[in-house]
Design a protein around this motif. Structure first.
Motif, PDB file in Angstrom:
ATOM      1  N   UNK A  32      -9.466   5.149  -3.817  1.00  0.00           N
ATOM      2  CA  UNK A  32      -8.336   4.573  -3.098  1.00  0.00           C
ATOM      3  C   UNK A  32      -7.943   5.516  -1.962  1.00  0.00           C
ATOM      4  N   UNK A  33      -7.768   4.968  -0.768  1.00  0.00           N
ATOM      5  CA  UNK A  33      -7.546   5.789   0.421  1.00  0.00           C
ATOM      6  C   UNK A  33      -6.099   6.186   0.654  1.00  0.00           C
ATOM      7  N   UNK A  34      -5.142   5.388   0.197  1.00  0.00           N
ATOM      8  CA  UNK A  34      -3.756   5.620   0.594  1.00  0.00           C
ATOM      9  C   UNK A  34      -2.786   5.309  -0.541  1.00  0.00           C
ATOM     10  N   UNK A  35      -1.547   5.831  -0.385  1.00  0.00           N
ATOM     11  CA  UNK A  35      -0.534   5.723  -1.437  1.00  0.00           C
ATOM     12  C   UNK A  35       0.814   5.382  -0.820  1.00  0.00           C
ATOM     13  N   UNK A  36       1.566   4.517  -1.490  1.00  0.00           N
ATOM     14  CA  UNK A  36       2.992   4.320  -1.212  1.00  0.00           C
ATOM     15  C   UNK A  36       3.739   4.904  -2.399  1.00  0.00           C
ATOM     16  N   UNK A  37       4.555   5.933  -2.155  1.00  0.00           N
ATOM     17  CA  UNK A  37       5.252   6.602  -3.255  1.00  0.00           C
ATOM     18  C   UNK A  37       6.629   7.051  -2.797  1.00  0.00           C
ATOM     19  N   UNK A  38       7.672   6.532  -3.441  1.00  0.00           N
ATOM     20  CA  UNK A  38       9.048   6.967  -3.177  1.00  0.00           C
ATOM     21  C   UNK A  38       9.411   6.943  -1.692  1.00  0.00           C
ATOM     22  N   UNK A  39       9.045   5.862  -1.010  1.00  0.00           N
ATOM     23  CA  UNK A  39       9.428   5.703   0.384  1.00  0.00           C
ATOM     24  C   UNK A  39       8.475   6.286   1.398  1.00  0.00           C
ATOM     25  N   UNK A  40       7.425   6.970   0.941  1.00  0.00           N
ATOM     26  CA  UNK A  40       6.469   7.597   1.844  1.00  0.00           C
ATOM     27  C   UNK A  40       5.144   6.843   1.861  1.00  0.00           C
ATOM     28  N   UNK A  41       4.516   6.806   3.039  1.00  0.00           N
ATOM     29  CA  UNK A  41       3.160   6.273   3.157  1.00  0.00           C
ATOM     30  C   UNK A  41       2.223   7.452   3.372  1.00  0.00           C
ATOM     31  N   UNK A  42       1.318   7.680   2.421  1.00  0.00           N
ATOM     32  CA  UNK A  42       0.399   8.810   2.443  1.00  0.00           C
ATOM     33  C   UNK A  42      -1.017   8.269   2.624  1.00  0.00           C
TER      34      UNK A  42
END
Length: 274
Positions: free
Chosen positions: A27-37
């Motif tokens: 998986x390339x990316x993450x949405x966590x606690x308001x952040x886009x990583x």
């Protein structure tokens, strides 16, 4: 874009497990606690952990503010990840995030109890509720300005496999442990005297620095500015010695306090005999 969700109760170690899950499923990316990583870099968003209340943190994590949601949506469109992991406390929460950001439907739902043991979840709960520590799946240096003035601690994860977040043959990724603003542990401050003492200790370690005469600072953890006055020992190059002191002082202050140092001025007021 393939959308995954990882859900579980607060404090069960979802953010800690996120990178492991991303490695396994590429998986390339993450949405966590308001952040886009994206690829181990925070591309957009506002961290829920910077909010002053739990209610504010929840609203941020759900992208309730239109400006926040639009900024993250635009960043996702620009980076065009092939896959995205959304972290939340429930399916309802992740579905709301998907709706707010205009993302495709969920391809796979993953639950924290399916990828961790009870002992691991209990350990995560202790770190959250006893020590007030939270994990963000991104490096400390990447978050330094966002969390200036807050406790930050890098935690390296080493595996004998290549990581989707890291180019080349790197085998290490980093997660950042923070104490969020809304932690029950309360706030903290660092006395002016601490900065003065740090400057004097650094001065004693730099060859060529005679005395640290004066230290003043603006006490702003987000944009700390420090003014110093020193003497240089005879026989040592003035410019190079002052630069060495300046760099070392910046590194030590940031390391010891997690403050974001934006400026250090060094005034040389004279020469001292060796």
């Amino acid at each position: 874009m393939k959308v995954y969700t990882l859900t579980g109760k607060s404090g069960t170690g979802k953010s800690y497990q996120a990178l492991n899950l991303c490695r396994e499923k590429n998986i390339e990316s993450i949405i966590d606690d308001g952040l886009y990583i994206y690829r181990n870099r925070v591309e957009a968003g506002i961290s829920a952990k910077r909010q002053s209340t739990m209610v504010g943190a929840i609203k941020t994590a759900l992208f309730n503010l239109d400006e926040h949601a639009e900024a993250v949506s635009e960043s996702i469109r620009k980076t065009q990840p092939k896959s995205l992991l959304i972290i939340g406390t429930s399916d309802k929460m992740t579905d709301r995030i998907i709706a707010r950001l205009g993302l495709p439907p969920v391809s796979e739902r993953i639950y924290i109890q399916d990828i961790t043991t009870e002992a691991e979840r209990e350990a995560a709960d202790r770190e959250r509720h006893q020590n007030g520590k939270h994990v963000i799946p991104a490096p400390t240096l990447q978050l330094k300005r966002t969390f200036a003035g807050y406790f930050l601690d890098p935690m390296s994860i080493i595996k004998g496999i290549n990581l989707p977040f890291v180019k080349g043959d790197a085998h290490m990724n980093e997660k950042t442990v923070v104490r969020p603003t809304f932690s029950y542990m309360g706030s903290f401050f660092i006395s002016d005297k601490v900065i003065i003492d740090i400057a004097r200790c650094v001065g004693s370690r730099i060859p060529g620095i005679g005395r640290v005469i004066k230290v003043t600072e603006n006490t702003l953890p987000d944009n700390l500015e420090v003014n110093t006055a020193v003497t240089v020992l005879s026989g040592h190059p003035v410019w190079e010695t002052a630069m060495d002191f300046q760099k070392e002082l910046c590194d030590i202050i940031e390391s010891m306090t997690a403050f974001n140092v934006v400026r250090i001025d060094v005034e040389v007021r004279g020469m001292d005999d060796v």
